[in-house]
Design a protein around this motif. Structure first.
Motif, PDB file in Angstrom:
ATOM      1  N   CYS A 121      -1.370  20.038  19.683  1.00  0.00           N
ATOM      2  CA  CYS A 121      -1.535  21.362  20.403  1.00  0.00           C
ATOM      3  C   CYS A 121      -1.668  20.695  21.913  1.00  0.00           C
ATOM      4  O   CYS A 121      -2.398  20.030  22.316  1.00  0.00           O
ATOM      5  CB  CYS A 121      -2.658  22.055  19.914  1.00  0.00           C
TER       6      CYS A 121
ATOM      7  N   LYS B 159      -2.957  22.225  24.434  1.00  0.00           N
ATOM      8  CA  LYS B 159      -3.829  22.777  24.978  1.00  0.00           C
ATOM      9  C   LYS B 159      -5.113  21.898  24.666  1.00  0.00           C
ATOM     10  O   LYS B 159      -5.683  21.548  25.203  1.00  0.00           O
ATOM     11  CB  LYS B 159      -3.849  24.277  24.656  1.00  0.00           C
ATOM     12  N   CYS B 160      -5.425  22.359  22.987  1.00  0.00           N
ATOM     13  CA  CYS B 160      -6.672  21.845  22.615  1.00  0.00           C
ATOM     14  C   CYS B 160      -6.565  20.488  21.824  1.00  0.00           C
ATOM     15  O   CYS B 160      -7.632  19.983  21.355  1.00  0.00           O
ATOM     16  CB  CYS B 160      -7.230  22.863  21.821  1.00  0.00           C
TER      17      CYS B 160
ATOM     18  N   CYS C 289      -1.074  25.432  19.282  1.00  0.00           N
ATOM     19  CA  CYS C 289      -1.555  25.962  18.021  1.00  0.00           C
ATOM     20  C   CYS C 289      -1.621  27.506  18.207  1.00  0.00           C
ATOM     21  O   CYS C 289      -1.625  28.258  19.214  1.00  0.00           O
ATOM     22  CB  CYS C 289      -2.856  25.289  17.817  1.00  0.00           C
TER      23      CYS C 289
ATOM     24  N   CYS D 207      -4.842  28.682  20.569  1.00  0.00           N
ATOM     25  CA  CYS D 207      -4.408  28.675  21.627  1.00  0.00           C
ATOM     26  C   CYS D 207      -3.507  29.769  22.545  1.00  0.00           C
ATOM     27  O   CYS D 207      -3.257  30.346  23.428  1.00  0.00           O
ATOM     28  CB  CYS D 207      -4.288  27.324  22.350  1.00  0.00           C
TER      29      CYS D 207
HETATM   30 ZN    ZN Z   1      -4.674  24.681  20.563  1.00  0.00          ZN
END
Ligand code: ZN
Length: 550
Positions: free
Chosen positions: A520, A522-523, A541, A544
């Motif tokens: 992902c 972002k995370c 994901c 997110c």
């Molecule tokens: Zn994520």
């Protein structure tokens, strides 16, 4: 029962037969597969011709027909009415099984002799040029879509009205050139959007009205490139894009493709489902490696295009509608406990059949309706049937045919006429080196001096008598009156590409039916996504992503 590791006979790739699969295969009394998931999909797809249709004559009534079989194939082809009629009997083509020869060879000989249904176009009204469809009205060149009215040039559209150029769009009206949309009204050039109206160039929007060039918006009105405007500003601004012109639309398509890349994309589209893997899955449970599944669906694996009230299906394409215990099935509905069949409708306990309808306990039969205890289209008593079936299965185990789907070389269609070419494209030379046939379309090099007006406002009715030349393929295409009326109503410019080329572009706009491992953006959580790692999209994901858009 631990997972079994196998090596694909074709690609040499390792693949796994899971515990669930092993139990399923035991129920179907067949051995584990010898091909990987992809090669099994390809082999089945090579037996489905969706969009290659030809003008021909019914071999029973001599009436003109539209046919799935090019006339040069010299097959016997009947119009649907003639096929369903009582003027012929599929049992007249029945034959004894020869234990000195392989099964597939004998089945193919039967297929080449028996009359085929020209098109699979059920209960159509004024919709002769449609295939693998049900209950369409006033439709033209609609493929795989059901219950549509006044729709043209579309694939897998369901319950749509007054629309054109759709791929996998449901319950929508006055829509154009859109992919994966649901419940939309007057929406153009959009993808993955739901409950939107009077909008164009949307990607993954919900409940939006009068929006233009927007990504991931929810419940918005008068937005352009994700920014709010007053109604007046909105109307003035979008007029500057000249969407009534071909050049305006092409320019905006390029702009929007670039704009979209600034926003995160959801890893897969999975809605209201538990314990599933794949992409475009709705209302499903325990479905693995499935793509384009519409629930309710439960306990399925390796299915592309399936569901609609289905459970316990393994390795199927275009299958479901009140079905269970399907293994290696294509284009099949309303069945129970069938394997290795193409176009099996309302059947149970049938193996190795092609277009067998309303039948039970039928083996190795082609083009039969309301049959029981038949093998190679020959009628047997119940006891004779089960006795002979057992012997043939034993024979097929020796020849290595038992548990395999029909080989691609025994397809009734040439490779590039089938959907295998959509999903697993080959060049002519590659197909031929695999022993597959290739359909050569007459490639008259067309040219035309006709100048198509850039804006739809400049188009006159004389265009209806012109043969236009596709700017991509060089092939001729025509504008039909229903189409011109639609373009004028929605102010859509005349397309410069032929319908099939446009369909291919929409097909390409969807992600491939496979998953890649990525993180992902972002995370950094590990995700499986249909966006391959080398693609430019930002992929999040589910968690997110939903934080981002809501
Ligand atoms: Zn994520």
């Amino acid at each position: 029962m631990p997972d079994i590791q196998r090596t694909c006979k074709i690609t040499g790739k390792e693949f796994v037969v899971t515990e669930w699969e092993q139990a399923f295969l035991k129920k179907m009394e067949v051995p584990p597969p010898t091909l990987c998931i992809e090669e099994r999909h390809r082999r089945r797809f090579a037996h489905r011709n969706e969009r290659s249709i030809y003008k021909d004559k019914c071999d029973l009534t001599d009436r003109p027909i539209i046919s799935l079989y090019s006339p040069d194939k010299s097959l016997t082809v009947y119009s649907q009415d003639a096929w369903y009629g009582d003027k012929w009997d599929a049992r007249d083509y029945g034959r004894d099984f020869d234990f000195d020869r392989p099964f597939f060879e004998q089945f193919y000989e039967l297929q080449k002799a028996v009359p085929h249904m020209a098109l699979f176009n059920m209960r159509g009204q004024n919709s002769e040029y449609c295939n693998i469809t049900n209950s369409n009205k006033n439709c033209y060149l609609v493929f795989g879509g059901d219950y549509n009215e006044d729709c043209i040039y579309s694939v897998f559209n369901m319950y749509c009205k007054d629309s054109s150029d759709l791929y996998w769009v449901n319950n929508s009206e006055l829509c154009y050139d859109s992919v994966d949309c649901v419940k939309c009204y007057k929406v153009k050039y959009s993808q993955n959007s739901e409950n939107c109206s009077d909008s164009a160039f949307l990607f993954d929007c919900r409940n939006c009205e009068s929006c233009f060039g927007c990504v991931g918006l929810r419940n918005k009105k008068f937005h352009i490139f994700n920014k709010p405007y007053t109604e007046d500003e909105y109307n003035k601004k979008i007029a500057l894009y000249h969407l009534d012109t071909w050049n305006g639309v092409q320019h905006m398509k390029k702009e929007f493709d670039k704009f979209r890349l600034h926003f995160p994309h959801r890893d897969t589209t999975i809605i209201n489902s538990q314990n599933v893997s794949g992409d475009h899955i709705i209302d499903s449970k325990n479905c693995k490696d499935c793509f384009d599944m519409t629930g309710p669906a439960e306990n399925c694996k390796d299915v592309i295009f399936g569901g609609w009230n289905a459970h316990d299906m393994l390795s199927c394409n275009h299958a479901g509608f009140k079905s269970d215990l399907f293994y290696e099935m294509v284009g099949s509905i309303e069945g129970h406990h069938n394997a290795f069949c193409t176009f099996s409708w309302t059947c149970s306990d049938n193996y190795y059949c092609d277009l067998v309808l309303n039948s039970q306990d039928v083996f190795g039969c082609s083009n039969m309706n309301r049959a029981q205890y038949c093998i190679l289209n020959k009628q047997y008593s119940k006891d004779e049937y089960f006795d002979l079936r057992t012997k043939i299965v034993e024979h097929m185990k020796k020849t290595g045919e038992w548990g395999e789907f029909f080989p691609m070389k025994y397809s009734l269609y040439d490779y590039n006429e089938t959907v295998a070419q959509d999903f697993f494209p080959l060049a002519k030379t590659e197909a031929e080196s695999l022993g597959l046939r290739w359909y050569e379309k007459e490639q008259e090099q067309l040219s035309s001096n006709y100048q198509i007006a850039d804006s739809i406002h400049g188009v006159e009715d004389d265009i209806l008598s012109q043969m236009l030349v596709c700017e991509k393929s060089g092939r001729g295409y025509k504008i039909i009156p229903q189409e011109l009326k639609f373009y004028k109503q929605l102010q859509i410019p005349i397309p410069r590409f032929a319908p099939e080329i446009r369909n291919k572009m929409r097909f390409a706009a969807r992600n491939p039916r496979r998953l890649w491992d990525r993180d992902c953006a972002k995370c950094q959580a590990a995700i499986q996504t249909s966006y391959s790692p080398d693609r430019p999209e930002i992929v999040y994901c589910e968690q997110c992503y939903l934080k981002e858009v809501y």
